[in-house]
Design a protein around this motif. Structure first.
Motif, PDB file in Angstrom:
ATOM      1  N   LYS A  19       0.866  -1.041   0.000  1.00 46.14           N
ATOM      2  CA  LYS A  19      -0.145   0.014   0.012  1.00 46.14           C
ATOM      3  C   LYS A  19       1.029   1.378   0.002  1.00 46.14           C
ATOM      4  O   LYS A  19       1.780   1.297   0.924  1.00 46.14           O
ATOM      5  CB  LYS A  19      -0.897  -0.030   1.440  1.00 46.14           C
ATOM      6  CG  LYS A  19      -1.723   1.367   1.352  1.00 46.14           C
ATOM      7  CD  LYS A  19      -2.647   1.145   2.720  1.00 46.14           C
ATOM      8  CE  LYS A  19      -3.413   2.385   2.864  1.00 46.14           C
ATOM      9  NZ  LYS A  19      -3.959   2.569   4.303  1.00 46.14           N
ATOM     10  N   GLU A  20       0.441   2.159  -0.884  1.00 46.74           N
ATOM     11  CA  GLU A  20       1.217   3.679  -0.904  1.00 46.74           C
ATOM     12  C   GLU A  20       0.038   4.550  -0.961  1.00 46.74           C
ATOM     13  O   GLU A  20      -0.488   4.821  -2.008  1.00 46.74           O
ATOM     14  CB  GLU A  20       1.824   3.402  -2.046  1.00 46.74           C
ATOM     15  CG  GLU A  20       2.936   4.817  -2.248  1.00 46.74           C
ATOM     16  CD  GLU A  20       3.837   4.805  -3.179  1.00 46.74           C
ATOM     17  OE1 GLU A  20       4.526   5.802  -3.720  1.00 46.74           O
ATOM     18  OE2 GLU A  20       4.217   3.842  -3.905  1.00 46.74           O
ATOM     19  N   GLY A  21      -0.072   5.299   0.219  1.00 54.58           N
ATOM     20  CA  GLY A  21      -1.156   5.990   0.114  1.00 54.58           C
ATOM     21  C   GLY A  21      -2.461   5.290   0.226  1.00 54.58           C
ATOM     22  O   GLY A  21      -2.522   4.471   1.137  1.00 54.58           O
ATOM     23  N   ASP A  22      -3.322   5.598  -0.655  1.00 60.03           N
ATOM     24  CA  ASP A  22      -4.456   4.808  -0.835  1.00 60.03           C
ATOM     25  C   ASP A  22      -4.582   4.095  -2.192  1.00 60.03           C
ATOM     26  O   ASP A  22      -5.659   3.631  -2.672  1.00 60.03           O
ATOM     27  CB  ASP A  22      -5.724   5.906  -0.771  1.00 60.03           C
ATOM     28  CG  ASP A  22      -6.293   6.590   0.506  1.00 60.03           C
ATOM     29  OD1 ASP A  22      -5.815   5.853   1.590  1.00 60.03           O
ATOM     30  OD2 ASP A  22      -6.686   7.455   0.492  1.00 60.03           O
ATOM     31  N   THR A  23      -3.348   3.729  -2.584  1.00 60.14           N
ATOM     32  CA  THR A  23      -3.368   2.929  -3.710  1.00 60.14           C
ATOM     33  C   THR A  23      -2.453   1.613  -3.193  1.00 60.14           C
ATOM     34  O   THR A  23      -1.733   1.378  -2.418  1.00 60.14           O
ATOM     35  CB  THR A  23      -2.427   3.594  -4.918  1.00 60.14           C
ATOM     36  OG1 THR A  23      -3.030   4.745  -5.070  1.00 60.14           O
ATOM     37  CG2 THR A  23      -2.198   2.745  -6.039  1.00 60.14           C
TER      38      THR A  23
END
Length: 492
Positions: free
Chosen positions: A464-468
């Motif tokens: 997960k990177e941020g909301d991605t």
């Protein structure tokens, strides 16, 4: 070490218990190659406030099926709305004398169990000259005597059941086959005539228009033009259509064009897939029968169509609760195996099919607590999505993706499947990388809807990177799998 294995579900008849567990001869096995957590816990009808789903309980008016043989199976299925036919010819066998006993037993029992009957005012009645026929494809009543008798029967039926039935439909498949009797104008006039009687007695009811046998855009255009010219579109709550195609995802363009026509004459009218399903046996009677169907492909077809309809804001009725033993002089004269319960030749219920349990898994997850994530679209470069919902795959194959958000928790669930072909009888999976932007997934799991298996996504297979979110090597095939926040899935 977490065990990685395929999941096999064992089933039993709900007659002994609403908790459907045990063993039957049909045991679907789907290899997911992910750590198995558990299985989806079905929900009883009284645990669900409302949902997008209906179940077909048709042909009772012609005794092709027996409601009392399958009534115990409905509540564990988690569906409230039951589509039925009123049966003029079965009720009025002597001029002016109505025998409601057969229908009273069904309606009273259904309502007592918490179900909502959706009742159709068909077919015709051959005891009247020009009274139409009592089978699929028969003409509507057209003589003055028959129309007057039909109107009296409709009024009597609505008066009798108005406190128990809040959802009506006028006629079944007026454009079936090469029927040239039921022209669009005759069908529209018949719909208006019937709806006016219903509304006069029961003003707050919902009435379904048309019940189109297959999507014929010219027929839809002429039908709604007539309604508009008569200022009668307001009589109807929704428009229904039936569209049997081998690939359940292949009719999207036709449905879209039909929606455009409906919106031109009746903006905002609800679209309802009023009848749809696939056989469980190849070469059986009825639509799309000439394909080597089996229980597994039937289940795939039904689940794909249910979720494709949901993803396009279309109400959906599954045809049918049980196999129907057609007889008489109708266009079908053999068993129609589109039932999700197998029946014997005497209409007794034998056992649920694979599709029955697959539908349980769908109804357990998707109800009124979820709302569709609008604007979800495919983006090759996910970083360009900005704040909009978007997804990408590392494949050029055609894949359906629909997203949903829980209204209370804001957590997400995504339905994913390969949609380019008619369902296959194999279990072959493709390992795909799936990326989704602006997702809300605190604890993501994979759910396979045919078996109901719930699987862990190992830490090395997602990030997960941020909301991605990026999910790697996720097994996807020609039946829906879900990537969902674990909080949205009931586990047993």
């Amino acid at each position: 070490m977490t065990e990685i294995r395929s999941h096999r579900v064992y089933y039993a008849s709900p007659r002994s218990s609403d908790n459907i567990e045990g063993v039957t001869s049909k045991k679907p096995e789907v290899k997911m190659n992910l750590p198995y957590i558990g299985s989806v816990k079905p929900r009883h009808t009284d645990e669900i406030e409302s949902s997008n789903w209906m179940i077909g309980c048709e042909t009772l008016d012609r005794d092709y099926a027996n409601y009392h043989e399958y009534k115990e199976y409905i509540a564990p299925l988690g569906i409230k709305v039951l589509r039925m036919q009123g049966g003029w010819a079965k009720t009025e066998k002597v001029h002016g004398i109505y025998d409601w006993s057969w229908l009273d037993q069904i309606i009273d029992d259904a309502v007592e169990r918490g179900f909502k009957p959706w009742l159709q005012t068909g077919y015709g009645n051959p005891i009247y000259p020009g009274g139409g026929g009592e089978n699929l494809g028969a003409g509507m009543p057209i003589s003055p005597e028959a129309l007057a008798a039909y109107e009296k029967w409709v009024a009597a039926m609505v008066t009798r059941y108005k406190d128990k039935v809040k959802d009506w439909e006028v006629w079944n498949e007026p454009n079936f086959g090469d029927n040239t009797v039921n022209t669009p104008e005759i069908t529209a006039d018949f719909n208006v005539r019937t709806a006016a009687i219903i509304k006069e007695i029961q003003p707050d009811t919902k009435i379904s228009a048309l019940a189109l046998g297959h999507i014929d855009l010219d027929y839809v255009e002429q039908f709604f033009r007539f309604l508009s010219e008569k200022n009668a579109t307001g009589l109807f709550h929704n428009v229904t259509y039936h569209d049997y195609v081998y690939n359940p995802d292949s009719n999207k363009l036709a449905v879209y064009k039909m929606r455009q026509i409906v919106d031109k004459y009746a903006p905002g009218m609800i679209m309802r897939q009023g009848e749809n399903g696939a056989p469980s046996v190849g070469g059986a009677g009825g639509a799309i029968g000439d394909y080597p169907w089996c229980e597994f492909t039937q289940a795939k077809w039904n689940v794909r169509r249910m979720l494709e309809n949901l993803g396009n804001d279309i109400e959906c009725s599954v045809f049918s609760i049980i196999d129907m033993n057609y007889s008489g002089n109708g266009p079908i004269r053999r068993k129609n195996t589109k039932g999700i319960i197998e029946s014997a030749s005497d209409n007794t219920a034998v056992r649920p099919k694979i599709a029955y349990y697959a539908i349980q898994h769908v109804t357990s997850v998707f109800d009124h607590t979820l709302e569709r994530i609008k604007g979800l679209r495919h983006l090759h470069h996910i970083a360009s999505a900005g704040s909009a919902p978007a997804y990408s795959f590392n494949t050029d194959r055609s894949v359906s993706v629909y997203g949903y958000c829980n209204k209370a928790s804001n957590k997400h669930v995504y339905a994913i499947w390969m949609d380019e072909a008619t369902p296959r009888a194999d279990h072959e999976m493709k390992s795909l990388d799936f990326q989704v932007a602006n997702a809300k997934l605190d604890a993501p799991v994979v759910v396979e809807l045919i078996t109901g298996g719930i699987y862990e996504i190992p830490a090395e297979q997602w990030s997960k990177e941020g909301d991605t979110y990026t999910f790697r090597n996720i097994p996807v095939y020609d039946s829906p799998i879900l990537i969902a926040d674990r909080s949205l899935i009931r586990i047993r």
